[in-house]
Enzyme design. Structure first.
Site, PDB file in Angstrom:
ATOM      1  N   ASP A   1     -11.060   2.038   4.321  1.00  0.00           N
ATOM      2  CA  ASP A   1     -11.385   1.089   4.100  1.00  0.00           C
ATOM      3  C   ASP A   1     -13.686   0.723   4.190  1.00  0.00           C
ATOM      4  O   ASP A   1     -13.187  -0.504   3.887  1.00  0.00           O
ATOM      5  CB  ASP A   1     -11.318  -0.193   5.161  1.00  0.00           C
ATOM      6  CG  ASP A   1      -9.442   0.074   5.094  1.00  0.00           C
ATOM      7  OD1 ASP A   1      -9.481  -0.647   3.892  1.00  0.00           O
ATOM      8  OD2 ASP A   1      -8.912  -0.527   6.104  1.00  0.00           O
TER       9      ASP A   1
ATOM     10  N   LYS B   1       0.778  -1.349  -0.344  1.00  0.00           N
ATOM     11  CA  LYS B   1       0.344  -0.284   0.154  1.00  0.00           C
ATOM     12  C   LYS B   1       0.593   1.311  -0.071  1.00  0.00           C
ATOM     13  O   LYS B   1       1.028   1.758  -0.882  1.00  0.00           O
ATOM     14  CB  LYS B   1      -0.789  -0.129   1.725  1.00  0.00           C
ATOM     15  CG  LYS B   1      -2.062  -0.962   0.854  1.00  0.00           C
ATOM     16  CD  LYS B   1      -3.051  -1.253   2.653  1.00  0.00           C
ATOM     17  CE  LYS B   1      -3.740  -2.527   2.526  1.00  0.00           C
ATOM     18  NZ  LYS B   1      -3.925  -2.688   3.788  1.00  0.00           N
TER      19      LYS B   1
ATOM     20  N   GLN C   1      -4.417  -1.923   9.811  1.00  0.00           N
ATOM     21  CA  GLN C   1      -4.198  -3.330   8.840  1.00  0.00           C
ATOM     22  C   GLN C   1      -4.887  -4.072   9.729  1.00  0.00           C
ATOM     23  O   GLN C   1      -4.485  -4.291  11.056  1.00  0.00           O
ATOM     24  CB  GLN C   1      -2.791  -3.270   8.347  1.00  0.00           C
ATOM     25  CG  GLN C   1      -2.159  -4.692   7.781  1.00  0.00           C
ATOM     26  CD  GLN C   1      -3.132  -4.677   6.444  1.00  0.00           C
ATOM     27  OE1 GLN C   1      -3.299  -3.474   5.928  1.00  0.00           O
ATOM     28  NE2 GLN C   1      -3.607  -5.763   6.145  1.00  0.00           N
TER      29      GLN C   1
END
Length: 282
Positions: free
Chosen positions: A118, A51, A95
């Site tokens: 997200d 990312k 994460q």
């Protein structure tokens, strides 16, 4: 049989994002993604690195906050609050998975919905269900972009989603339903998944089990979107579909790697860009 090439499409999307980032920079707006990594899980560290590299490719800033696996929940919440009120931060990503002593739901709910790139906050989940503008989880959104790129019509199609996770299966089913598809969702308690897959025009699978979907489970001419990713003992990356035997029966199929994976990264960048662009209206 045609390949749904996510690697190619993600490259096209990144080129467009880079142009928009350059425009924002001219207006003194510098899109920035903050990534929090708790613990030392190798797969998670690898994803975070991917990312960060993607952000670099399109000219976005990325800040990675690595915390030890024994980090207390309150410390993590404090860091999220700090990033929530920092005007320089456009997107916040924690994460997953988190260490077992940390309540993942509580952590995801702590992220400001306007920075929840997200798309896991309940406010964004609810807005997505109603078809309102919001942040949508990157993997399901990437799948939708991929289908659109190949002009695959969803309205009226019989679709089955194998896997009912909050991250992929459920939001993907919502997007498909909103697009006019008839959707079945299979999960760990489904008695016979093949009953559903044999009838489906499009099969989406996101479970994490190699060769879960075999040629006998797919009808001739079906479209198969393999979202799973598994590393075999010999080091190879494969999906949840027996690609070699299933592909000849398909009209379209995604490869692993090179299918949905690159699209997940590209759409995460899109969400971060979307957040940064709101500063133009201020």
């Amino acid at each position: 049989m045609k390949i749904l090439d996510g690697k190619m499409l993600s490259s096209k999307i990144e080129v467009q994002i880079q142009k928009e980032v350059e425009f924002l920079n001219q207006n003194f707006i510098y899109p920035t993604l903050a990534v929090i990594l708790v613990g030392d899980d190798p797969a998670s560290a690898s994803y975070v690195k991917m990312k960060s590299k993607a952000c670099e490719r399109v000219g976005m800033n990325t800040l990675t906050f690595a915390m030890p696996s024994n980090t207390e929940e309150e410390i993590l919440l404090e860091k999220i609050h700090e990033l929530n009120i920092d005007n320089k931060i456009d997107g916040i990503l924690v994460q997953l998975p988190l260490p077992k002593h940390i309540d993942s739901s509580k952590i995801l709910e702590a992220i400001c919905p306007s920075k929840d790139v997200d798309g896991f906050h309940s406010l964004n989940v609810g807005r997505a269900t109603l078809g309102f503008e919001c942040f949508i989880p990157a993997t399901p959104l990437g799948v939708m972009h991929l289908l659109s790129e190949y002009a695959i019509e969803l309205r009226g199609k019989d679709c089955v989603v194998v896997g009912a996770s909050n991250i992929v299966g459920k939001p993907l089913a919502t997007l498909l339903l909103n697009a006019g598809a008839t959707v079945s969702v299979c999960h760990i308690d489904t008695k016979d998944v093949s009953i559903y897959t044999k009838m489906a025009d499009i099969v989406f699978v996101a479970v994490g089990k190699p060769n879960l979907i075999t040629q006998e489970m797919i009808k001739e001419g079906a479209i198969v979107v393999d979202i799973g990713i598994n590393r075999l003992s010999d080091g190879r990356l494969v999906g949840d579909v027996d690609f070699e035997n299933v592909a000849p029966k398909c009209s379209y199929i995604t490869p692993v790697p090179g299918g949905v994976g690159p699209m997940t990264i590209a759409t995460l960048l899109q969400n971060t860009l979307q957040s940064a662009k709101t500063k133009l209206k201020r």
